[in-house]
Design an enzyme around this catalytic site. Structure first.
Site, mmCIF file in Angstrom:
data_model
loop_
_atom_site.group_PDB
_atom_site.id
_atom_site.type_symbol
_atom_site.label_atom_id
_atom_site.label_comp_id
_atom_site.label_asym_id
_atom_site.label_seq_id
_atom_site.Cartn_x
_atom_site.Cartn_y
_atom_site.Cartn_z
ATOM 1 N N TYR A 163 0.822 -1.211 0.000
ATOM 2 C CA TYR A 163 0.000 0.000 0.000
ATOM 3 C C TYR A 163 0.863 1.271 0.000
ATOM 4 O O TYR A 163 0.466 2.295 -0.535
ATOM 5 C CB TYR A 163 -0.925 0.032 1.225
ATOM 6 C CG TYR A 163 -2.240 -0.682 1.014
ATOM 7 C CD1 TYR A 163 -2.267 -2.043 0.717
ATOM 8 C CD2 TYR A 163 -3.443 0.001 1.113
ATOM 9 C CE1 TYR A 163 -3.473 -2.694 0.522
ATOM 10 C CE2 TYR A 163 -4.645 -0.649 0.924
ATOM 11 C CZ TYR A 163 -4.654 -1.993 0.627
ATOM 12 O OH TYR A 163 -5.859 -2.631 0.441
ATOM 13 N N LYS B 112 3.190 -15.252 1.731
ATOM 14 C CA LYS B 112 3.538 -16.054 0.548
ATOM 15 C C LYS B 112 5.056 -16.184 0.500
ATOM 16 O O LYS B 112 5.726 -15.631 -0.368
ATOM 17 C CB LYS B 112 2.999 -15.363 -0.717
ATOM 18 C CG LYS B 112 1.515 -15.560 -0.942
ATOM 19 C CD LYS B 112 1.165 -16.930 -1.518
ATOM 20 C CE LYS B 112 1.598 -17.064 -2.975
ATOM 21 N NZ LYS B 112 1.305 -18.436 -3.499
#
Ligand code: IPM
Ligand code: MG
Length: 368
Positions: free
Chosen positions: A142, A193
Site C-alpha cells: 500500500y 507467501k
C-alpha cells in the site's frame, strides 16, 4: 464530568446514513448515561474533494490527530472516478492510517446465530464463528516506494508497486496478534507467501522469532495466504486469530466478511502504538464495507457494521466494556427479533430501513 472526544468522518455513499445511526446511540448515551461524548465532524473522500480539492484537509487531519477516537464511514463512488490519483477518495483514508500511524487493524468476523442462514456457506460451517483478522495497515504494498507508472518509451508502460516490510513492522503486528490471542482461544495463524516473496520469508521468520521470544504459550501456525483463503471458506472455525500483511489482510477480511452473512456486518478498529506517557492509542473505527454507491441515499443500507465499529471504539479507546457488550447484545437481539436490512434478508424476516434498524438497536440497548 469526563469528556470523550469523537471526530466523525462520515465520508461518501452510505457513510453518512450509517453514521447517523451511531449518532443516535451517542445522543442516547450522553442524555441517559452521562457518557460525555463531545463530537465534531469533518469531510473525507469525495465529499472532501468536492469541498476543498483534496481527500482530507489539513484542518480535518489535525482534528483527527487530536481526538480520542475517530469514527469513519466510507469513501469513494463513481462520481470521483476521474479525479487525479493523489486526490482520489481512498487517499483520505490512507493518509489517516499513515499519519496517525494506525498499524494494527482488527477485523473480527462473528456469525450472529440469527444470520447463520444469510451466509452463502452452509450453516454448520459458520454457525458460532468467532475469528479475528489482524491486518498490518501502514506498510507493505500500500505504501512501499517506488509506486509509479513509467513510460518505457517503446509504446509500453510499466506499473510498479513495492511490497516492503522491515523487522520492526512485523514484530509489532505479531505482538498485537499474540496479545489478543491470549484474551481469546490462544491461537495465531500467520499468513504470507514465503514461497514466492522475500517479504514473506522475512514475515515468517520474524513472526516465528517473536513467538519464541515472548509468546511461546500461544499456539502458532503458518499458512500460505492463498491456502489460507481456501481454508477460510472450507472450515473457518479452525482459526482464532489470523495475522497477515496489508494486502492479504484486505482480501482475506472481505472473504471473512461474507462468512458472517454480509459485508454489512463487519466492524474494524485501527490502532496505533500506546503513547509511552499516557498509554493512550490513536484510533480509528470503520466498517469494512465500502461506500456502496449503488444503494446510497435510499435508506436501505445496513448500519450494523458502523454501530459495531462504535462498540469496538468503546472497548478499545474508552475501556467502556459493559457498554460495548450491551451494544453487541442489542444487535444480536434485533437480529433474533427478525429485523433485517436487504443485505441480510431471509425467509420470514421483517425488512427494515437503515433508520428503523438503528432505532431498534438504540431501543434494545436502552432496555438491555
Ligand atoms: C478496506 C478498504 C480500503 C483498503 C480501501 C477503501 C482503500 O478496502 O479498508 O478494506 O484497501 O484498505
Ligand atoms: Mg478492503
Amino acid at each position: 464530568m469526563t469528556t470523550r472526544s469523537l471526530f466523525l468522518l462520515p465520508g461518501d455513499g452510505i457513510g453518512p446514513e450509517t453514521m447517523a445511526e451511531v449518532a443516535k446511540l451517542i445522543d442516547h448515551m450522553n442524555a441517559k448515561e452521562g457518557a460525555g461524548f463531545v463530537t465534531d465532524q469533518g469531510l473525507v473522500g469525495g465529499s472532501a474533494y468536492d469541498a476543498h480539492g483534496e481527500a482530507i484537509s489539513d484542518a480535518d487531519m489535525d482534528k483527527a490527530m487530536a481526538a480520542d477516537a475517530v469514527l469513519f464511514g466510507a469513501v469513494g463512488g463513481p462520481k470521483w472516478d476521474d479525479v487525479p490519483y493523489e486526490q482520489r477518495p481512498e487517499a483520505g483514508l490512507l493518509r489517516l492510517r499513515k499519519d496517525m500511524a494506525l498499524f494494527a487493524n482488527l477485523r473480527p468476523a462473528i456469525c450472529y446465530p440469527a444470520l447463520a442462514d444469510a451466509s452463502s456457506l452452509k450453516r454448520d460451517v459458520i454457525e458460532g464463528l468467532d475469528i479475528l483478522i489482524v491486518r498490518e495497515l501502514t506498510g507493505g504494498v500500500y505504501f512501499g516506494e517506488p509506486k509509479e507508472i513509467t513510460d518505457l518509451g517503446n509504446g509500453q508502460k510499466r506499473g510498479v508497486d513495492t511490497q516492503v516490510y522491515d523487522t520492526f513492522e512485523i514484530e509489532r503486528i505479531a505482538g498485537v496478534a499474540f496479545e489478543l490471542a491470549r484474551t481469546r482461544s490462544n491461537k495465531v495463524c500467520s499468513m504470507e507467501k514465503r514461497n514466492v516473496m522475500k517479504s514473506g520469508v522475512l514475515w515468517n521468520e520474524v513472526v516465528t522469532a517473536t513467538h519464541a521470544a515472548h509468546y511461546a504459550d500461544v499456539e502458532l501456525t503458518h499458512m500460505l495466504a492463498d491456502a489460507g483463503g481456501m481454508q477460510l471458506v472450507r472450515w473457518p472455525k479452525q482459526f482464532d486469530v489470523i495475522v497477515t500483511d496489508n494486502l492479504f489482510g484486505d482480501m482475506l477480511s472481505d472473504v471473512a466478511a461474507m462468512l458472517t452473512g454480509s459485508l454489512g456486518m463487519l466492524p474494524s478498529a485501527s490502532l496505533g502504538a500506546p503513547d509511552p506517557a499516557t498509554g493512550k492509542r490513536k484510533a480509528l473505527y470503520e466498517p469494512v464495507h465500502g461506500s456502496a454507491p449503488d444503494i446510497a441515499g435510499k435508506g436501505i443500507a445496513n448500519p450494523i457494521a458502523m454501530i459495531a465499529s462504535f462498540a469496538m471504539c468503546l472497548r478499545y479507546s474508552f475501556a467502556m466494556i459493559d457498554e460495548a457488550v450491551r451494544i453487541e447484545a442489542a444487535v444480536a437481539k434485533v437480529l433474533d427479533d427478525g429485523l433485517r436490512t436487504g443485505d441480510i434478508m431471509g425467509d420470514g424476516a421483517r425488512p427494515v430501513s437503515t433508520a428503523e434498524m438503528g432505532d431498534a438497536i438504540v431501543a434494545a440497548y436502552a432496555a438491555g
